[in-house]
Design a protein around this motif. Structure first.
Motif, PDB file in Angstrom:
ATOM      1  N   GLY A  79       0.804  -1.202   0.000  1.00  0.00           N
ATOM      2  CA  GLY A  79       0.000   0.000   0.000  1.00  0.00           C
ATOM      3  C   GLY A  79       0.835   1.248   0.000  1.00  0.00           C
ATOM      4  N   GLU A  80       0.634   1.934   0.232  1.00  0.00           N
ATOM      5  CA  GLU A  80       1.321   3.199   0.214  1.00  0.00           C
ATOM      6  C   GLU A  80       1.978   3.404   1.564  1.00  0.00           C
ATOM      7  N   ALA A  81       3.189   3.958   1.558  1.00  0.00           N
ATOM      8  CA  ALA A  81       3.929   4.175   2.786  1.00  0.00           C
ATOM      9  C   ALA A  81       3.319   5.292   3.609  1.00  0.00           C
ATOM     10  N   GLY A  82       3.645   5.229   4.909  1.00  0.00           N
ATOM     11  CA  GLY A  82       3.168   6.278   5.797  1.00  0.00           C
ATOM     12  C   GLY A  82       3.813   7.610   5.507  1.00  0.00           C
ATOM     13  N   THR A  83       3.319   8.645   6.160  1.00  0.00           N
ATOM     14  CA  THR A  83       3.780   9.995   5.872  1.00  0.00           C
ATOM     15  C   THR A  83       4.992  10.397   6.691  1.00  0.00           C
ATOM     16  N   ALA A  84       5.315   9.671   7.744  1.00  0.00           N
ATOM     17  CA  ALA A  84       6.494   9.970   8.557  1.00  0.00           C
ATOM     18  C   ALA A  84       7.327   8.702   8.684  1.00  0.00           C
ATOM     19  N   ILE A  85       8.620   8.875   8.893  1.00  0.00           N
ATOM     20  CA  ILE A  85       9.521   7.740   9.016  1.00  0.00           C
ATOM     21  C   ILE A  85       9.685   7.373  10.486  1.00  0.00           C
ATOM     22  N   LEU A  86       9.413   6.129  10.804  1.00  0.00           N
ATOM     23  CA  LEU A  86       9.571   5.606  12.155  1.00  0.00           C
ATOM     24  C   LEU A  86      10.855   4.787  12.206  1.00  0.00           C
ATOM     25  N   LYS A  87      11.613   4.940  13.288  1.00  0.00           N
ATOM     26  CA  LYS A  87      12.826   4.144  13.432  1.00  0.00           C
ATOM     27  C   LYS A  87      13.197   4.024  14.906  1.00  0.00           C
ATOM     28  N   MET A  88      14.114   3.130  15.188  1.00  0.00           N
ATOM     29  CA  MET A  88      14.705   3.038  16.518  1.00  0.00           C
ATOM     30  C   MET A  88      16.100   3.635  16.445  1.00  0.00           C
ATOM     31  N   ASP A  89      16.382   4.609  17.328  1.00  0.00           N
ATOM     32  CA  ASP A  89      17.704   5.232  17.273  1.00  0.00           C
ATOM     33  C   ASP A  89      18.736   4.367  18.005  1.00  0.00           C
ATOM     34  N   LYS A  90      19.982   4.806  17.998  1.00  0.00           N
ATOM     35  CA  LYS A  90      21.075   4.009  18.546  1.00  0.00           C
ATOM     36  C   LYS A  90      20.984   3.842  20.057  1.00  0.00           C
ATOM     37  N   THR A  91      20.185   4.700  20.713  1.00  0.00           N
ATOM     38  CA  THR A  91      20.036   4.599  22.168  1.00  0.00           C
ATOM     39  C   THR A  91      18.842   3.740  22.560  1.00  0.00           C
ATOM     40  N   GLY A  92      18.163   3.151  21.569  1.00  0.00           N
ATOM     41  CA  GLY A  92      17.051   2.259  21.853  1.00  0.00           C
ATOM     42  C   GLY A  92      15.713   2.943  21.978  1.00  0.00           C
ATOM     43  N   HIS A  93      15.601   4.199  21.537  1.00  0.00           N
ATOM     44  CA  HIS A  93      14.331   4.921  21.599  1.00  0.00           C
ATOM     45  C   HIS A  93      13.655   4.896  20.228  1.00  0.00           C
ATOM     46  N   TRP A  94      12.329   4.662  20.239  1.00  0.00           N
ATOM     47  CA  TRP A  94      11.537   4.766  19.020  1.00  0.00           C
ATOM     48  C   TRP A  94      11.262   6.244  18.744  1.00  0.00           C
ATOM     49  N   VAL A  95      11.581   6.712  17.549  1.00  0.00           N
ATOM     50  CA  VAL A  95      11.378   8.111  17.179  1.00  0.00           C
ATOM     51  C   VAL A  95      10.790   8.177  15.777  1.00  0.00           C
ATOM     52  N   TYR A  96      10.195   9.321  15.450  1.00  0.00           N
ATOM     53  CA  TYR A  96       9.641   9.483  14.107  1.00  0.00           C
ATOM     54  C   TYR A  96       9.816  10.924  13.641  1.00  0.00           C
ATOM     55  N   GLY A  97       9.802  11.100  12.314  1.00  0.00           N
ATOM     56  CA  GLY A  97       9.828  12.433  11.727  1.00  0.00           C
ATOM     57  C   GLY A  97      11.191  13.088  11.725  1.00  0.00           C
ATOM     58  N   ALA A  98      11.273  14.211  11.015  1.00  0.00           N
ATOM     59  CA  ALA A  98      12.526  14.944  10.883  1.00  0.00           C
ATOM     60  C   ALA A  98      13.040  15.464  12.219  1.00  0.00           C
ATOM     61  N   ASP A  99      12.118  15.747  13.148  1.00  0.00           N
ATOM     62  CA  ASP A  99      12.509  16.275  14.458  1.00  0.00           C
ATOM     63  C   ASP A  99      12.843  15.174  15.458  1.00  0.00           C
ATOM     64  N   GLN A 100      12.776  13.913  15.003  1.00  0.00           N
ATOM     65  CA  GLN A 100      13.087  12.787  15.881  1.00  0.00           C
ATOM     66  C   GLN A 100      12.246  12.817  17.155  1.00  0.00           C
ATOM     67  N   THR A 101      10.942  12.991  16.994  1.00  0.00           N
ATOM     68  CA  THR A 101      10.029  13.016  18.134  1.00  0.00           C
ATOM     69  C   THR A 101       9.920  11.613  18.730  1.00  0.00           C
ATOM     70  N   GLU A 102      10.072  11.532  20.035  1.00  0.00           N
ATOM     71  CA  GLU A 102      10.044  10.248  20.701  1.00  0.00           C
ATOM     72  C   GLU A 102       8.614   9.716  20.798  1.00  0.00           C
ATOM     73  N   VAL A 103       8.448   8.445  20.467  1.00  0.00           N
ATOM     74  CA  VAL A 103       7.145   7.796  20.543  1.00  0.00           C
ATOM     75  C   VAL A 103       6.703   7.709  22.003  1.00  0.00           C
ATOM     76  N   GLU A 104       5.452   7.971  22.241  1.00  0.00           N
ATOM     77  CA  GLU A 104       4.911   7.928  23.594  1.00  0.00           C
ATOM     78  C   GLU A 104       4.924   6.507  24.142  1.00  0.00           C
ATOM     79  N   ASP A 105       5.434   6.360  25.361  1.00  0.00           N
ATOM     80  CA  ASP A 105       5.452   5.050  25.997  1.00  0.00           C
ATOM     81  C   ASP A 105       4.033   4.512  26.132  1.00  0.00           C
ATOM     82  N   GLY A 106       3.868   3.238  25.785  1.00  0.00           N
ATOM     83  CA  GLY A 106       2.577   2.594  25.950  1.00  0.00           C
ATOM     84  C   GLY A 106       1.579   2.865  24.850  1.00  0.00           C
ATOM     85  N   SER A 107       1.930   3.700  23.874  1.00  0.00           N
ATOM     86  CA  SER A 107       1.000   3.957  22.776  1.00  0.00           C
ATOM     87  C   SER A 107       0.832   2.698  21.938  1.00  0.00           C
ATOM     88  N   LYS A 108      -0.329   2.594  21.293  1.00  0.00           N
ATOM     89  CA  LYS A 108      -0.620   1.420  20.477  1.00  0.00           C
ATOM     90  C   LYS A 108      -0.710   1.810  19.007  1.00  0.00           C
TER      91      LYS A 108
END
Length: 211
Positions: free
Chosen positions: A30-59
């Motif tokens: 399907g078509e890719a999402g609008t923001a890039i999600l990744k895990m950084d080198k410190t083990g945090h899930w982040v997304y977007g150009a600003d590297q916003t940290e994913v909220e703990d416990g979000s689904k």
């Protein structure tokens, strides 16, 4: 959560066709999402150009028809070429890698997710990876979906929380790897679950991580 997620109008193929395609990922590590999600080198899930940290416990709902595989060529911190197709199709044929590609063409797999709870509810993201740990996480998730579809085609959408694992590399030390932990399964139309507890006004705000 109510009306968790809906992929019904996404012009998707029949759920019955999922299993074989998803299991093929394990053989091609399907078509890719609008923001890039990744895990950084410190083990945090982040997304977007600003590297916003994913909220703990979000689904996050994983679109079971969004799994892709293919190749990517990286230069000095920039993508020089990328060819991705649905896992329902064979891997694309490749020509010579673009000039400046440090590792040539690298195998890449990924999928799209949509946040269904918390501050990021409604956000669509794309997770793509070339790392061994990242590909293993996507492969494991794909196989879980395939197994679920083989048992019950009515609920092919996994709702996951974004977790992490790690191992110790002899040269690079602790290496963090992504984990998609399935919390529940819902239909393509979404579903109903227990309502989320309201976040306290005193809850700490998420940080934007340094790039």
């Amino acid at each position: 959560m109510s009306n968790i997620v809906s992929f019904k109008q996404a012009n998707l193929p029949a759920v019955s066709s999922l299993s074989t395609a998803l299991r093929s990922i394990s053989n091609n590590v399907g078509e890719a999402g609008t923001a890039i999600l990744k895990m950084d080198k410190t083990g945090h899930w982040v997304y977007g150009a600003d590297q916003t940290e994913v909220e703990d416990g979000s689904k996050w709902a994983v679109n079971p028809f969004s799994f892709v595989h293919g190749f990517i060529a990286w230069g000095d911190g920039e993508v020089l070429g990328e060819k991705m197709v649905s896992v329902t199709q064979p891997l694309p044929e490749m020509d010579v890698a673009p000039p400046g590609a440090k590792r040539g063409w690298e195998t890449q797999i990924g999928c799209s997710l949509k946040c269904v709870s918390g501050d990021d509810e409604g956000l669509e993201v794309r997770f793509s990876t070339t790392s061994v740990g990242g590909k293993r996480a996507v492969q494991n998730l794909a196989v879980e979906i395939a197994a679920a579809v083989e048992k019950d085609q009515s609920k092919p959408v996994p709702i996951v929380t974004l977790k992490k694992d790690h191992y110790v590399h002899t040269s690079y030390g602790r290496i963090f790897t992504p984990v998609f932990e399935v919390a529940e399964w819902v239909s393509m139309d979404g579903g109903a679950s227990e309502p989320e507890a309201e976040q306290s006004e005193d809850a700490p705000r998420r940080r934007r991580r340094a790039v």
